[in-house]
Write an enzyme that holds these catalytic residues in place. Structure first.
Site: not given
Ligand code: SF4
Length: 305
Positions: A73, A125, A218, A220
């Site tokens: 990240h 991130e 997560s 995504n």
């Protein structure tokens, strides 16, 4: 029951490389990962079994002899420098596509733009992206875009795992909100995310139900589930095969399967095996597939993925 895998799913090269490097570093001595290497509980348990610690340096009481890992990240440049200056042996597994987002943001800021990151505030991130630029605005909804005050020039990037369609909608929203401003957008959504999102859009057209395999935290994986929900398809998100319940699939004839970018192939295959057993009414086999999990054979430094 017919089970169809998405034509793009599962672990991306960025996560795979980070795991590979971390396994090699951990084999050489005490290692701390600064945060979650990936947002996937199965992989985190594998790392813990290798003796890899996770957390901030203060939390784990790391000494300057500790090897520390920056995750895929990424991290702010200032933070990276501080760790190195403190004498830690820093291994940086930042994904090249996250680095690309950092470069794009730095260029926009250097060019005098009011910087905007489309992403999840607080995500590792996004924290890394904004860490060197405290004035950056982080937005994830039309309401948050509407609340941005005027600037003559906006520079927009996105967290790499945001769905491209949503990002483009928010960029358009900003242009409508401030028609007198110049809005410069740099596409920083990574290709593996785009591939998995577009595969999901194709998959949901043919399925009654979709199983998304991935970590509960997560981003995504969450976005893949959202895409299925928006398409009106029943979606079940699980981290392991054991979490699947036969009752969810009663009367279902077509099930799609996909997985987030930090999900191991073994986990996906265990899910497919368990679904097949449900479809054939083989409850015992289903239970076995669920309980199989991922094996780690000793502290070898090699990760089973
Ligand atoms: S999801 Fe994209 S940006 Fe993140 S590690 Fe994978 S390839 Fe890199």
């Amino acid at each position: 029951m017919k089970i169809t895998l998405a034509d793009h799913y599962g672990m991306c090269f960025g996560v795979r490389d980070a795991l590979q490097v971390t396994g090699e570093v951990a084999a050489a001595g005490p290692t701390t990962v600064l945060g979650d290497l990936v947002h996937n509980g199965v992989v985190q348990r594998q790392l813990a079994a290798l003796g890899v610690k996770r957390g901030s340096l203060a939390e784990v009481g790391a000494s300057a002899t500790e090897r520390v890992i920056i995750t895929a990240h990424g991290a702010a440049e200032g933070q990276r420098r501080a760790w190195r200056d403190a004498g830690f042996a820093v291994t940086d597994t930042t994904c090249p596509l996250v680095r690309k987002a950092h470069r794009a943001l730095a260029q926009l800021v250097a060019g005098g733009a009011r910087a905007v990151v489309i992403g999840q505030a607080g995500h590792a991130e996004v924290r890394g992206l904004c860490g060197d630029f405290p004035e950056v605005a982080v937005v994830e909804s039309a309401e948050e875009v509407e609340a941005l005050g005027f600037a003559p020039r906006f520079g927009v990037v996105a967290q790499t795992t945001q769905p491209l369609g949503k990002v483009l909608d928010l960029v358009e929203c900003l242009r409508r909100r401030h028609p007198g401003a110049e809005v410069v957008y740099r596409d920083t959504v990574c290709q593996p995310t785009k591939d998995r999102q577009s595969a999901m859009e194709r998959l949901v057209r043919e399925q009654e139900c979709v199983v998304v395999v991935g970590g509960r935290h997560s981003n995504n994986t969450r976005q893949l589930s959202e895409t299925a929900r928006r398409a009106g398809v029943a979606v079940r998100q699980v981290e392991t095969a054991e979490e699947l319940q036969a009752a969810w699939f009663a009367g279902v004839t077509r099930v799609g399967v996909t997985a987030g970018t930090s999900t191991l192939e073994e986990t996906v295959q265990a899910v497919v095996t368990r679904l097949e057993a449900f479809g054939n009414g083989r409850a015992e086999e289903a239970a076995e597939a669920g309980a199989g999990g991922i094996e780690i054979s000793g502290r070898t430094g090699a990760l089973a993925f």
